[in-house]
Enzyme design. Structure first.
Site, short mmCIF file in Angstrom:
data_model
loop_
_atom_site.label_atom_id
_atom_site.label_comp_id
_atom_site.label_asym_id
_atom_site.label_seq_id
_atom_site.Cartn_x
_atom_site.Cartn_y
_atom_site.Cartn_z
N GLU A 1 0.82 -1.22 0.00
CA GLU A 1 0.00 0.00 0.00
C GLU A 1 0.86 1.28 0.00
OE1 GLU A 1 -3.68 -0.29 2.21
OE2 GLU A 1 -3.25 1.67 3.07
N ASP A 2 1.96 1.26 0.71
CA ASP A 2 2.70 2.51 0.95
C ASP A 2 4.08 2.58 0.31
OD1 ASP A 2 0.55 3.37 2.45
OD2 ASP A 2 1.40 2.78 4.36
P1 NDP Z 1 -5.55 9.11 6.86
O1 NDP Z 1 -6.71 9.40 7.74
O2 NDP Z 1 -5.62 8.01 5.89
O3 NDP Z 1 -4.20 8.96 7.75
C1 NDP Z 1 -4.14 8.04 8.69
C2 NDP Z 1 -3.27 6.91 8.20
O4 NDP Z 1 -1.92 7.35 8.13
C3 NDP Z 1 -3.32 5.77 9.17
O5 NDP Z 1 -4.33 4.88 8.81
C4 NDP Z 1 -1.92 5.20 9.07
O6 NDP Z 1 -1.88 4.30 7.98
C5 NDP Z 1 -1.05 6.36 8.62
N1 NDP Z 1 -0.22 6.99 9.67
C6 NDP Z 1 1.05 7.41 9.48
N2 NDP Z 1 1.50 7.99 10.59
C7 NDP Z 1 0.54 7.94 11.52
C8 NDP Z 1 0.44 8.38 12.88
N3 NDP Z 1 1.44 8.99 13.53
N4 NDP Z 1 -0.70 8.17 13.55
C9 NDP Z 1 -1.73 7.54 12.93
N5 NDP Z 1 -1.71 7.12 11.64
C10 NDP Z 1 -0.57 7.31 10.93
O7 NDP Z 1 -5.13 10.47 6.24
P2 NDP Z 1 -5.04 10.99 4.78
O8 NDP Z 1 -4.13 12.15 4.85
O9 NDP Z 1 -4.67 9.92 3.85
O10 NDP Z 1 -6.54 11.51 4.56
C11 NDP Z 1 -7.57 10.67 4.13
C12 NDP Z 1 -8.91 10.96 4.81
O11 NDP Z 1 -8.79 11.80 5.96
C13 NDP Z 1 -9.93 11.68 3.94
O12 NDP Z 1 -10.60 10.82 3.09
C14 NDP Z 1 -10.87 12.29 4.97
O13 NDP Z 1 -11.84 11.32 5.35
C15 NDP Z 1 -10.00 12.53 6.15
N6 NDP Z 1 -9.68 13.96 6.33
C16 NDP Z 1 -10.30 14.65 7.33
C17 NDP Z 1 -9.99 15.98 7.57
C18 NDP Z 1 -10.66 16.72 8.70
O14 NDP Z 1 -10.17 17.77 9.06
N7 NDP Z 1 -11.69 16.20 9.29
C19 NDP Z 1 -9.05 16.72 6.71
C20 NDP Z 1 -8.45 15.90 5.70
C21 NDP Z 1 -8.77 14.58 5.54
P3 NDP Z 1 -1.61 2.74 8.10
O15 NDP Z 1 -2.95 2.15 8.40
O16 NDP Z 1 -1.14 2.46 6.73
O17 NDP Z 1 -0.65 2.47 9.19
#
Ligand code: NDP
Ligand code: ZN
Length: 200
Positions: free
Chosen positions: A68-69
């Site tokens: 995925e990453d």
């Molecule tokens: P994500 O919500 O997908 O980011 C979280 C993911 O990043 C986790 O699932 C994890 O992936 C990974 N990750 C890396 N570092 C960390 C950390 N320190 N803590 C937790 N997770 C981490 O963010 P995106 O930037 O990809 O945005 C996608 C979605 O976020 C949008 O579709 C929207 O729904 C939401 N969003 C909401 C906003 C708001 O202000 N409410 C603003 C912007 C986006 P892994 O599972 O691979 O480990």
């Protein structure tokens, strides 16, 4: 897995493979830890809290974010670790051609249809992410966004339940404390924090 007599070797190979693939990545959190710490934490949680010793599950946990990453293809996982591990990694990998919001929705929809081993990896992954968002969140995330993530993680885990009670109870505790700490930042809870501590 190629050599069942030496499970430790297979796990070390999986750590090495994942470390090499994630070598330029850092976690999004304010502490900017090397990305590899995250898959290691997921595998450790499965073993320590979930009591899981199944080699394919632990190897797939170590490799769970490579496709995925990073530029890793499933074929490379299959060549290096066999079809069983490869299938598990593919099961927990989003379809990157889809928009982010749709990928998040599908994780909830697909949860009940995953294999038991893939569901355990998903639960451990979400547990680690909720813990990270509580203790070392990305610096630019608003409170609303953190709460939104916790709510979504809860839904994904609900869709994956019924595979490992200790793991599921531990997730519930991490989520409860995460919500407490986000709502009361001045009085952080102790216990289930950055460490892996089983809850009875
Ligand atoms: P994500 O919500 O997908 O980011 C979280 C993911 O990043 C986790 O699932 C994890 O992936 C990974 N990750 C890396 N570092 C960390 C950390 N320190 N803590 C937790 N997770 C981490 O963010 P995106 O930037 O990809 O945005 C996608 C979605 O976020 C949008 O579709 C929207 O729904 C939401 N969003 C909401 C906003 C708001 O202000 N409410 C603003 C912007 C986006 P892994 O599972 O691979 O480990
Ligand atoms: Zn992950």
């Amino acid at each position: 897995m190629s050599d069942p007599l030496y499970p430790q070797v297979e796990l070390l190979r999986a750590v090495g493979f994942a470390a090499e693939r994630h070598r330029y990545q850092l976690r999004k959190g304010a502490d900017r830890t090397p990305y590899i710490n995250h898959p290691i934490a997921v595998a450790e949680l499965l073993a320590q809290v979930g009591g899981i010793s199944d080699l394919a599950t632990l190897a797939a946990a170590l490799l769970h974010d490579t496709v995925e990453d990073t530029k890793t293809e499933p074929d490379e996982i299959e060549d290096a670790f066999g079809v069983e591990v490869c299938d598990l990694v593919v099961e927990v990998t989003d379809d990157k051609r889809l928009p982010k919001a749709e990928r998040k929705r599908l994780q909830i929809v697909h949860g009940p249809h995953l294999s038991e081993r893939a569901r355990a990896i998903k639960i451990a992954d979400k547990t680690c992410n909720v813990r990270d968002i509580t203790h070392t969140p990305p610096s630019d995330w608003s409170m609303e966004r953190k709460i939104e993530y916790l709510d979504w993680a809860e839904k994904v885990v609900s869709a994956c339940r019924g595979v490992n009670q200790p793991l599921e109870r531990y997730f519930d505790e991490v989520l409860r404390r995460g919500r407490d700490e986000l709502e009361n930042p001045a009085a952080p809870a102790t216990g289930v924090g950055a460490m892996v501590v089983p809850v009875s």
